[in-house]
Structure formats: C-alpha cells, structure tokens
Design a protein around this motif. Sequence first.
Motif, PDB file in Angstrom:
ATOM      1  N   GLU A 215       0.808  -1.213   0.000  1.00  0.00           N
ATOM      2  CA  GLU A 215       0.000   0.000   0.000  1.00  0.00           C
ATOM      3  C   GLU A 215       0.847   1.272   0.000  1.00  0.00           C
ATOM      4  N   SER A 216       2.151   1.132   0.376  1.00  0.00           N
ATOM      5  CA  SER A 216       3.061   2.276   0.346  1.00  0.00           C
ATOM      6  C   SER A 216       4.148   2.124  -0.708  1.00  0.00           C
ATOM      7  N   ALA A 217       4.234   0.953  -1.323  1.00  0.00           N
ATOM      8  CA  ALA A 217       5.314   0.664  -2.260  1.00  0.00           C
ATOM      9  C   ALA A 217       5.208   1.509  -3.520  1.00  0.00           C
ATOM     10  N   ILE A 218       6.374   1.761  -4.139  1.00  0.00           N
ATOM     11  CA  ILE A 218       6.391   2.462  -5.415  1.00  0.00           C
ATOM     12  C   ILE A 218       5.683   1.577  -6.449  1.00  0.00           C
ATOM     13  N   GLY A 219       4.633   2.085  -7.059  1.00  0.00           N
ATOM     14  CA  GLY A 219       3.867   1.283  -8.006  1.00  0.00           C
ATOM     15  C   GLY A 219       2.782   0.457  -7.359  1.00  0.00           C
ATOM     16  N   ARG A 220       2.731   0.473  -6.002  1.00  0.00           N
ATOM     17  CA  ARG A 220       1.687  -0.273  -5.277  1.00  0.00           C
ATOM     18  C   ARG A 220       1.660  -1.751  -5.657  1.00  0.00           C
ATOM     19  N   VAL A 221       2.836  -2.385  -5.590  1.00  0.00           N
ATOM     20  CA  VAL A 221       2.927  -3.809  -5.909  1.00  0.00           C
ATOM     21  C   VAL A 221       3.105  -4.604  -4.616  1.00  0.00           C
ATOM     22  N   ALA A 222       2.384  -5.715  -4.515  1.00  0.00           N
ATOM     23  CA  ALA A 222       2.478  -6.581  -3.344  1.00  0.00           C
ATOM     24  C   ALA A 222       3.574  -7.628  -3.569  1.00  0.00           C
ATOM     25  N   PRO A 223       4.210  -8.111  -2.491  1.00  0.00           N
ATOM     26  CA  PRO A 223       5.304  -9.086  -2.644  1.00  0.00           C
ATOM     27  C   PRO A 223       4.780 -10.519  -2.767  1.00  0.00           C
ATOM     28  N   VAL A 224       5.028 -11.163  -3.884  1.00  0.00           N
ATOM     29  CA  VAL A 224       4.672 -12.569  -4.032  1.00  0.00           C
ATOM     30  C   VAL A 224       5.709 -13.455  -3.342  1.00  0.00           C
ATOM     31  N   ASP A 284      11.369  -5.373  -8.297  1.00  0.00           N
ATOM     32  CA  ASP A 284      10.120  -4.777  -7.822  1.00  0.00           C
ATOM     33  C   ASP A 284       9.737  -3.505  -8.569  1.00  0.00           C
ATOM     34  N   ARG A 285      10.191  -3.396  -9.797  1.00  0.00           N
ATOM     35  CA  ARG A 285       9.743  -2.328 -10.674  1.00  0.00           C
ATOM     36  C   ARG A 285       9.429  -2.948 -12.029  1.00  0.00           C
ATOM     37  N   THR A 462      17.654   2.337 -16.189  1.00  0.00           N
ATOM     38  CA  THR A 462      18.332   2.522 -17.467  1.00  0.00           C
ATOM     39  C   THR A 462      19.272   1.347 -17.679  1.00  0.00           C
ATOM     40  N   ARG A 463      19.740   1.150 -18.900  1.00  0.00           N
ATOM     41  CA  ARG A 463      20.505  -0.059 -19.225  1.00  0.00           C
ATOM     42  C   ARG A 463      21.733  -0.217 -18.319  1.00  0.00           C
ATOM     43  N   TRP A 464      21.970  -1.443 -17.896  1.00  0.00           N
ATOM     44  CA  TRP A 464      23.081  -1.871 -17.049  1.00  0.00           C
ATOM     45  C   TRP A 464      23.048  -1.220 -15.667  1.00  0.00           C
ATOM     46  N   SER A 465      21.857  -0.850 -15.202  1.00  0.00           N
ATOM     47  CA  SER A 465      21.740  -0.308 -13.855  1.00  0.00           C
ATOM     48  C   SER A 465      20.596  -0.987 -13.120  1.00  0.00           C
ATOM     49  N   TYR A 466      20.723  -1.033 -11.803  1.00  0.00           N
ATOM     50  CA  TYR A 466      19.710  -1.580 -10.908  1.00  0.00           C
ATOM     51  C   TYR A 466      19.215  -2.951 -11.380  1.00  0.00           C
ATOM     52  N   HIS A 467      17.934  -3.103 -11.744  1.00  0.00           N
ATOM     53  CA  HIS A 467      17.440  -4.398 -12.201  1.00  0.00           C
ATOM     54  C   HIS A 467      17.787  -4.671 -13.652  1.00  0.00           C
ATOM     55  N   ASN A 468      18.009  -3.633 -14.431  1.00  0.00           N
ATOM     56  CA  ASN A 468      18.175  -3.772 -15.879  1.00  0.00           C
ATOM     57  C   ASN A 468      19.623  -4.117 -16.233  1.00  0.00           C
ATOM     58  N   GLY A 469      20.025  -5.322 -15.855  1.00  0.00           N
ATOM     59  CA  GLY A 469      21.385  -5.758 -16.125  1.00  0.00           C
ATOM     60  C   GLY A 469      22.394  -5.279 -15.113  1.00  0.00           C
ATOM     61  N   GLY A 470      21.926  -4.696 -13.996  1.00  0.00           N
ATOM     62  CA  GLY A 470      22.843  -4.201 -12.981  1.00  0.00           C
ATOM     63  C   GLY A 470      23.592  -5.311 -12.272  1.00  0.00           C
ATOM     64  N   SER A 471      24.766  -4.972 -11.728  1.00  0.00           N
ATOM     65  CA  SER A 471      25.579  -5.954 -10.993  1.00  0.00           C
ATOM     66  C   SER A 471      25.229  -5.903  -9.514  1.00  0.00           C
ATOM     67  N   TRP A 472      24.918  -7.058  -8.946  1.00  0.00           N
ATOM     68  CA  TRP A 472      24.490  -7.155  -7.548  1.00  0.00           C
ATOM     69  C   TRP A 472      25.490  -7.988  -6.745  1.00  0.00           C
ATOM     70  N   PRO A 473      26.150  -7.385  -5.745  1.00  0.00           N
ATOM     71  CA  PRO A 473      27.096  -8.149  -4.914  1.00  0.00           C
ATOM     72  C   PRO A 473      26.447  -9.337  -4.222  1.00  0.00           C
ATOM     73  N   GLY A 474      25.168  -9.200  -3.855  1.00  0.00           N
ATOM     74  CA  GLY A 474      24.499 -10.293  -3.149  1.00  0.00           C
ATOM     75  C   GLY A 474      24.425 -11.580  -3.932  1.00  0.00           C
ATOM     76  N   MET A 475      24.483 -11.477  -5.269  1.00  0.00           N
ATOM     77  CA  MET A 475      24.418 -12.676  -6.098  1.00  0.00           C
ATOM     78  C   MET A 475      25.671 -13.538  -5.958  1.00  0.00           C
ATOM     79  N   LEU A 476      26.787 -12.921  -5.534  1.00  0.00           N
ATOM     80  CA  LEU A 476      28.023 -13.681  -5.398  1.00  0.00           C
ATOM     81  C   LEU A 476      27.914 -14.759  -4.329  1.00  0.00           C
TER      82      LEU A 476
END
Length: 490
Positions: A215-224, A284-285, A462-476
């Motif tokens: 109800e407060s999330a950006i885009g109002r999306v619930a977590p599955v 989540d976007r 934008t390309r190669w950032s965040y979810h769009n191909g971004g690099s995430w340390p947590g994936m290591l």
Amino acid sequence: MSIPNSDMSQNGNIRHVDALCSVAEIEEIDFSKLLDRPSFLNMERKRSFDERSLSELSVALSPRHSSRNADNSSRFFDHPEYVFSPSRTSFIGTPRSLTGFEPHPMVAEAWETLRRSLVFFRGQPVGTIAATDTSEEKLNYDQVFVRDFVPSGLAFLMNGEPEIVKNFILKTLRLQSWEKKIDRFHLGEGVMPASFKVLHDPVRNSETLIADFGESAIGRVAPVDSGFWWIILLRAYTKSTGDSSLAELPECQKGMRLILSLCLSEGFDTFPTLLCADGCCMIDRRMGVYGYPIEIQALFFMALRCALLLLKQDDEGKEFVERIVKRLHALSYHMRSYFWLDFKQLNDIYRYKTEEYSHTAVNKFNVIPDSLPDWVFDFMPTRGGYFIGNVSPARMDFRWFCLGNCIAILSSLATPEQSMAIMDLIESRWEELAGEMPLKVCYPAIESHQWRIVTGCDPKNTRWSYHNGGSWPGMLALNSLLCTKFYRNY
C-alpha cells in the motif's frame, strides 16, 4: 495419489519425506551440518566436476551413501556438507576463522556492518535494515525487508545466533494477520509483508511495528516472494537448530497454510506455474517479468519442498501435503520441459511451426520463431544451458536471470544434468555475466525504444543499472555456494 513414506520427529508431528518418485529427494541445505564443523575445500581439485561420474562422487563423498535406498547422483546434488561457511561465534562476538587464525579484516568488517544494521523492537533484535549508508536519504532502505533479511538470517544461523531469526519469524507472522487493504481492496489473508519498520513514539515511550504490504510501495505492488522466503527461512531455522517447536506452533502452521492456500488455489490457469504481476518479486519495478518469472517459480518450488517437511500430520496438514506432492510433480515437469534452453532446444525453437492445434502440437505455446532475439544465438554456448526468464502464450523471455537459475539448482528444480549445464554456461559466459563486477541480476539489459516500452521510461532502470542488467554483490553468495557444490573455480 499415494503419499511417500515418512519419518516422524521425536514428538511425532513434523514430517520428513524420504522420496517423491520423479521429484528430486526432499532435502535442502543442511544447516546443522554447517554448524557442526567447518568444511574445507579440497585444494587439489584440478579436474572439472563433469570429468567424474555422479555415482563415483556420491559414493566417495557422501557419508550417508549407504543409509537410504535412493539415487546416489540425486543425493550428491542435494548434499551440502561441502559448503564453506563460518563457524560458531567466539567469546568476543565475532566469527572465528576456520583455520584457527584471526578472521580476515574484510570478514570482520562485514560482520561489524551487519551488526550495525540490526533493528530492535522492545529490546529484541528483529531484523536488519536494507542499507546502512546514511550519506543519502533513501525512501525505504531503513526498513527490514523480508527477502533482504534472509541472507542475513542464514549468516546468523551459521554463526550460532538463531534468536534473531526466531524473533524475525514470529514478528512477520504477527504482521501477516493484519488487515491488508489498498484503497478499498483487500489482499489475500496469507500475504506476508514486503517490509516493516519500527516506529518510536518518544512522547508515550512506546514502539510499534509498521508493515508495508504494497500500500506504500512504489507502483503499489504486493510481494509474491515474501511468503516463500518466510517458509524457507523457517525450514533453515528448524534444520540448523534442531528445534522443531517453533515450526510446530499453531500460529506457524496456520501461517504456512495461509501462504499455501494462496499459491495452490485452483482457477483458470492451465499451467502449474504461479502467475505473477510485474514488480511483485525481487525485481520490484516494471521490467517485463510479468506472467511466470523464473525467480518466482524456483522459489515456489523450494518453498513447497520446505513446507512438505514442516507441516504437521493433522487433518489440515495432510490435505496440504497431498496438494503439494501433486503440484511438485507437475511443476518440476513443466519447468524442466518448457523453461529449459540449451543449444539443441534453441535449434528446435528456431524451426517451430506455428498455429498448431490439438494436444499433439509440438509448439504448445505458439511461439513465433521470428521472436528469437539475435543476441541469444551468440550467447548460447554449444555446451551449457539455463532456465529462461518466462514462458507464456506466444512469448518466451530469453533473458538470463541469476537468482532464478541459482535457486533452481539449490532447490533441485534443475536436474543434475541441467545443474551442470547452468554452471557450464556461467563459466563460458563469465565476461558477459560478471566481468570485473559482481554478478548481473539479468542479462542482457534492455535499451532504447524497448527500454521505454518495457520499463515505462523508468530512469532507475536505465541499461546496465539496478534491475536492468545491474551488478548485484548479493548474487556472489549464491554463486559461491554453487561453485563449492560443483567444485568450480572461475
């Protein structure tokens, strides 16, 4: 459908399933073994895993190879004993080095940062905030996210500190029972929150938990995915501590059943996969992952396997066990058959006929061969494969998603052969998937006109950032676990 034989816990309630016909053995990461003793890697591993047969390795390495009548190769792929992990806590509250020496400065710094991120509610630690960087104000990074806490919770479990995980499980369970309403619409009773925060009232000297169900999330999306992560963490706690009393609480049993009721409900869908709106998972976007994203299906599969071990054998529990077993069979077949892509499958899709009718159709989803992107032909090695991002009518999302493929291996959704193929693909395409950075959350990035259409011109993606191909340390962390499991050294 007959239910497989089971062993009961000491009090006769928790069910431990031995085998599931064509579904891999119900067995996930054995956290208790990680706490018993450190597991050192064999430094003489010069040959790749595929040069040795599965049966040879399972017999040679598994201490339980003669204890049960089960397939050795499948058992090896589920065996966690060779996962490198921290040992129990020292007297000063920092993890001991596995070699007996002081911990590496980077490890000590990581634990210091993790402890700084702890969130307390009425004097008890209940989670960790999403980020400790205070140089710039973030909208909701000061909250405890369910999905983000899981790796922190696993670290605390492996370090012999289960109390914070227990507090987190109970507090989020309490939040699940809250009324979940967005505008005038009520969410399902079993939905777990995406995040929560502690609200301090200095006037009344009181603290209150505030949850966000979308109800407060950006885009109002619930977590599955929050409910799946909650079940998985509950299983990890039970396994690592040997304490089944938490999972056996009526509240926890009801919480699991509510989550499962949402996921196992029958409707108009003709697939065993779980329908998911765009933005309702880790991504989540809006990123074009709507439909049946690989991340949700892999988590769904893993959560079902964990729930199968945690549910009590009462009347309500038995009903859910039967439904879970049926769904696991259907889901594993569907994912391994239709989401899998390797060089052979790519050639088959390229030659698909369209507009096929009847149950004998080969191109069951009416995928148009012209929809194959050019990059996938260069990306797909002759040796290797992966689970594609999405499969739905007339649409296949060929993007590589790291989390979904890693969870598919860890949960045994992927067959032993598919698991090795995924590792082969990561190895052969390391420059594209990681390069000099942490692993990319997905590959490749979408750009230009396609980026505008798919993301709605989202400037954060934008390309190669965040979810769009971004690099995430947590994936290591996931990739390191897979590397130790398959003796890979990239």
